[in-house]
Design an enzyme around this catalytic site. Structure first.
Site, PDB file in Angstrom:
ATOM      1  N   GLY A 120       5.216  21.497 -57.239  1.00 15.53           N
ATOM      2  CA  GLY A 120       6.523  22.083 -56.991  1.00 15.53           C
ATOM      3  C   GLY A 120       6.594  23.512 -57.503  1.00 15.53           C
ATOM      4  N   ARG A 140       1.129  37.633 -61.454  1.00 18.82           N
ATOM      5  CA  ARG A 140       1.020  39.070 -61.749  1.00 18.82           C
ATOM      6  C   ARG A 140       0.254  39.305 -63.050  1.00 18.82           C
ATOM      7  NH1 ARG A 140       4.166  42.359 -65.040  1.00 18.82           N
ATOM      8  NH2 ARG A 140       4.315  44.581 -64.424  1.00 18.82           N
ATOM      9  N   ARG A 152       0.993  20.057 -51.425  1.00 18.42           N
ATOM     10  CA  ARG A 152       0.403  18.819 -51.937  1.00 18.42           C
ATOM     11  C   ARG A 152      -0.918  18.604 -51.221  1.00 18.42           C
ATOM     12  NH1 ARG A 152       3.780  17.933 -56.307  1.00 18.42           N
ATOM     13  NH2 ARG A 152       5.954  18.173 -55.655  1.00 18.42           N
ATOM     14  N   ASP A 164       1.624  18.480 -64.150  1.00 17.04           N
ATOM     15  CA  ASP A 164       0.655  17.477 -64.576  1.00 17.04           C
ATOM     16  C   ASP A 164      -0.420  17.223 -63.523  1.00 17.04           C
ATOM     17  OD1 ASP A 164       0.041  15.104 -66.529  1.00 17.04           O
ATOM     18  OD2 ASP A 164       0.122  14.190 -64.542  1.00 17.04           O
ATOM     19  N   THR A 191       6.696  24.440 -64.089  1.00 18.63           N
ATOM     20  CA  THR A 191       7.535  23.362 -63.567  1.00 18.63           C
ATOM     21  C   THR A 191       8.918  23.457 -64.198  1.00 18.63           C
ATOM     22  OG1 THR A 191       7.927  20.957 -63.574  1.00 18.63           O
ATOM     23  CG2 THR A 191       6.504  21.815 -65.295  1.00 18.63           C
ATOM     24  N   ASP A 198      10.790  21.017 -64.767  1.00 19.24           N
ATOM     25  CA  ASP A 198      11.105  19.749 -65.432  1.00 19.24           C
ATOM     26  C   ASP A 198      10.894  19.783 -66.944  1.00 19.24           C
ATOM     27  OD1 ASP A 198      11.588  18.767 -62.883  1.00 19.24           O
ATOM     28  OD2 ASP A 198       9.562  17.970 -62.661  1.00 19.24           O
ATOM     29  N   ASP A 227       8.279  18.974 -68.579  1.00 17.54           N
ATOM     30  CA  ASP A 227       7.725  17.651 -68.878  1.00 17.54           C
ATOM     31  C   ASP A 227       6.228  17.678 -69.153  1.00 17.54           C
ATOM     32  OD1 ASP A 227       6.903  18.265 -66.326  1.00 17.54           O
ATOM     33  OD2 ASP A 227       7.376  16.317 -65.463  1.00 17.54           O
ATOM     34  N   ARG A 269      33.422  22.200 -62.593  1.00 13.73           N
ATOM     35  CA  ARG A 269      34.493  21.903 -63.542  1.00 13.73           C
ATOM     36  C   ARG A 269      35.813  22.530 -63.096  1.00 13.73           C
ATOM     37  NH1 ARG A 269      34.724  19.904 -68.581  1.00 13.73           N
ATOM     38  NH2 ARG A 269      32.480  20.021 -68.959  1.00 13.73           N
ATOM     39  N   MET A 299      17.626  17.519 -61.283  1.00 17.31           N
ATOM     40  CA  MET A 299      16.205  17.189 -61.192  1.00 17.31           C
ATOM     41  C   MET A 299      15.608  16.936 -62.574  1.00 17.31           C
ATOM     42  SD  MET A 299      14.715  19.694 -58.205  1.00 17.31           S
ATOM     43  CE  MET A 299      14.760  19.163 -56.499  1.00 17.31           C
ATOM     44  N   ARG A 327      12.429  14.731 -62.592  1.00 20.17           N
ATOM     45  CA  ARG A 327      11.513  13.582 -62.457  1.00 20.17           C
ATOM     46  C   ARG A 327      11.830  12.540 -63.530  1.00 20.17           C
ATOM     47  NH1 ARG A 327       5.245  14.608 -61.456  1.00 20.17           N
ATOM     48  NH2 ARG A 327       5.437  15.279 -63.617  1.00 20.17           N
ATOM     49  N   LYS A 375      42.281  14.918 -68.081  1.00 19.55           N
ATOM     50  CA  LYS A 375      42.466  14.938 -66.630  1.00 19.55           C
ATOM     51  C   LYS A 375      41.160  14.857 -65.835  1.00 19.55           C
ATOM     52  CE  LYS A 375      46.928  15.419 -66.958  1.00 19.55           C
ATOM     53  NZ  LYS A 375      47.829  14.323 -66.571  1.00 19.55           N
ATOM     54  N   GLU A 393      17.774  12.534 -62.296  1.00 15.28           N
ATOM     55  CA  GLU A 393      17.287  11.773 -61.144  1.00 15.28           C
ATOM     56  C   GLU A 393      16.362  10.633 -61.545  1.00 15.28           C
ATOM     57  OE1 GLU A 393      15.047  14.342 -58.601  1.00 15.28           O
ATOM     58  OE2 GLU A 393      13.639  14.942 -60.171  1.00 15.28           O
ATOM     59  N   ARG A 409      33.551  11.880 -57.791  1.00 15.17           N
ATOM     60  CA  ARG A 409      32.927  12.642 -56.709  1.00 15.17           C
ATOM     61  C   ARG A 409      31.506  12.983 -57.154  1.00 15.17           C
ATOM     62  NH1 ARG A 409      36.885  10.935 -54.896  1.00 15.17           N
ATOM     63  NH2 ARG A 409      38.470  11.939 -53.581  1.00 15.17           N
ATOM     64  N   GLN A 447      17.943  24.136 -57.596  1.00 14.57           N
ATOM     65  CA  GLN A 447      17.500  24.294 -58.987  1.00 14.57           C
ATOM     66  C   GLN A 447      16.139  24.962 -59.099  1.00 14.57           C
ATOM     67  OE1 GLN A 447      18.623  20.325 -61.185  1.00 14.57           O
ATOM     68  NE2 GLN A 447      18.643  19.970 -58.984  1.00 14.57           N
TER      69      GLN A 447
END
Length: 318
Positions: free
Chosen positions: A11, A21, A72, A103, A125, A127, A129, A154, A169, A171, A214, A222, A242, A250
């Site tokens: 990704g 660069r 991929r 990874d 990435t 994430d 992670d 908001r 997102m 993962r 309120k 995710e 909602r 993102q």
């Protein structure tokens, strides 16, 4: 070491161009030739390889995505695909490789290192992670994108006295949700690293309504469940919401200053490691210092999770 290659895989993340660069210009500064490999490991197998000069990476530090593109590649997971990649690297006289990605990209780099091509991984990435580093390239930019979205949602939640679920997102990692939730003042944050009690969450939302609150913002990673699934579960408990799924927005956008600097430092470090013929390493940042770990260490460890930050988010959302 006379010539190195650079590719991006998996990704995309904001800051990858800044890392490219840095690799190109650091290498040229030290007298190396640089080859850009387009479309990740698939491009490597196909021989989609072109020389990169210092001018080729001008005016990209501020751009999101990756100028080398990404893809991929299931073929590369097999031995036959890896051998094709080695043939292309030999044919183009590439002595070492910088791989920018997550990874899965690292595992490909490790496989090539074992076959005689020293590779260095740079963590790209959103994430956050990857073990062995406090931050990955793209995380800060994605985080700010999410926070901006929370602030805007908001506004409408307040205007209509509604509760909103925002799916982000990450993962199987909850960093993006946790950091964004704390910075955005979310009332509830659901992340994979911590168990969640939906009945308790529903009761807290109801208590908030009873005391005059309120609206509420609920952040769900995710890796826990989809925003729509959470909406259905809460409706069964009498909570109407909602849903906003932020999705691939993102991943895009101009990288923040933090991501540009981090990418520049990491890309330069990767070249230094190759100059030392020190392949099989993953670059990272620990306590504001650029470091390197063996790929095996990165695979064996789990990314660190800040449990204290999670506790704080719950304390501040009363």
């Amino acid at each position: 070491m006379k010539k190195i290659g650079v590719l991006t895989s998996g990704g995309d993340s904001p800051g990858m161009n800044a890392a490219i660069r840095a690799v190109v210009r650091k290498a040229i500064y030290h007298g190396l030739e640089v080859a850009g490999i387009f479309h990740g490991y698939q491009g490597l197998i196909d021989g989609n390889i072109k020389p990169l000069e210092r001018g080729d990476v001008g005016d990209i530090i501020q751009r999101g995505g990756t100028m080398l593109y990404s893809a991929r590649c299931l073929e590369f997971k097999e031995e036959a695909g890896q051998l094709k990649a080695i043939e292309q690297l030999r044919a183009h006289e590439i002595d070492g490789l910088v791989v920018i990605g997550g990874d899965g990209s690292y595992r490909g780099a490790k496989a090539l290192t074992k076959r005689g091509i020293p590779c260095v991984g740079v963590p790209g990435t959103i994430d956050n992670d990857i073990a062995g580093t406090d931050y990955t390239i793209g995380f800060d930019t994605a985080l700010n994108t999410v926070i901006e979205a929370i602030d805007k949602i908001r506004d409408t939640a307040t205007s209509h006295d509604r509760s909103f679920i925002i799916e982000v997102m990450g993962r199987d990692a909850g960093d993006l949700a946790l950091w964004a939730g704390l910075a955005g003042g979310a009332e509830t944050i659901l992340i994979p690293e911590e168990p969640h009690d939906l009945e308790d969450m529903a009761e807290r939302l109801k208590r908030g309504r009873d005391r005059g609150k309120k609206h509420s913002i609920i952040i769900v990673a995710e890796g826990v469940m989809s925003g729509q699934d959470l909406q259905v579960k809460l409706l069964e408990m009498g909570i109407e919401t909602r849903v906003s799924v932020l999705g691939h927005i993102q991943r895009g956008g101009s990288p923040t200053a933090r991501d540009r600097v981090l990418a520049s430092q990491m890309g330069a470090k990767a070249v230094e490691l190759l100059l030392q013929n020190n392949g099989g390493k993953a670059v990272g940042m620990r306590n504001h210092e650029i470091v390197a770990h063996d790929f095996e260490e990165v695979f064996e460890e789990s990314p660190e999770f800040d449990n204290e930050m999670y506790k704080l988010s719950k304390e501040l959302s009363i």
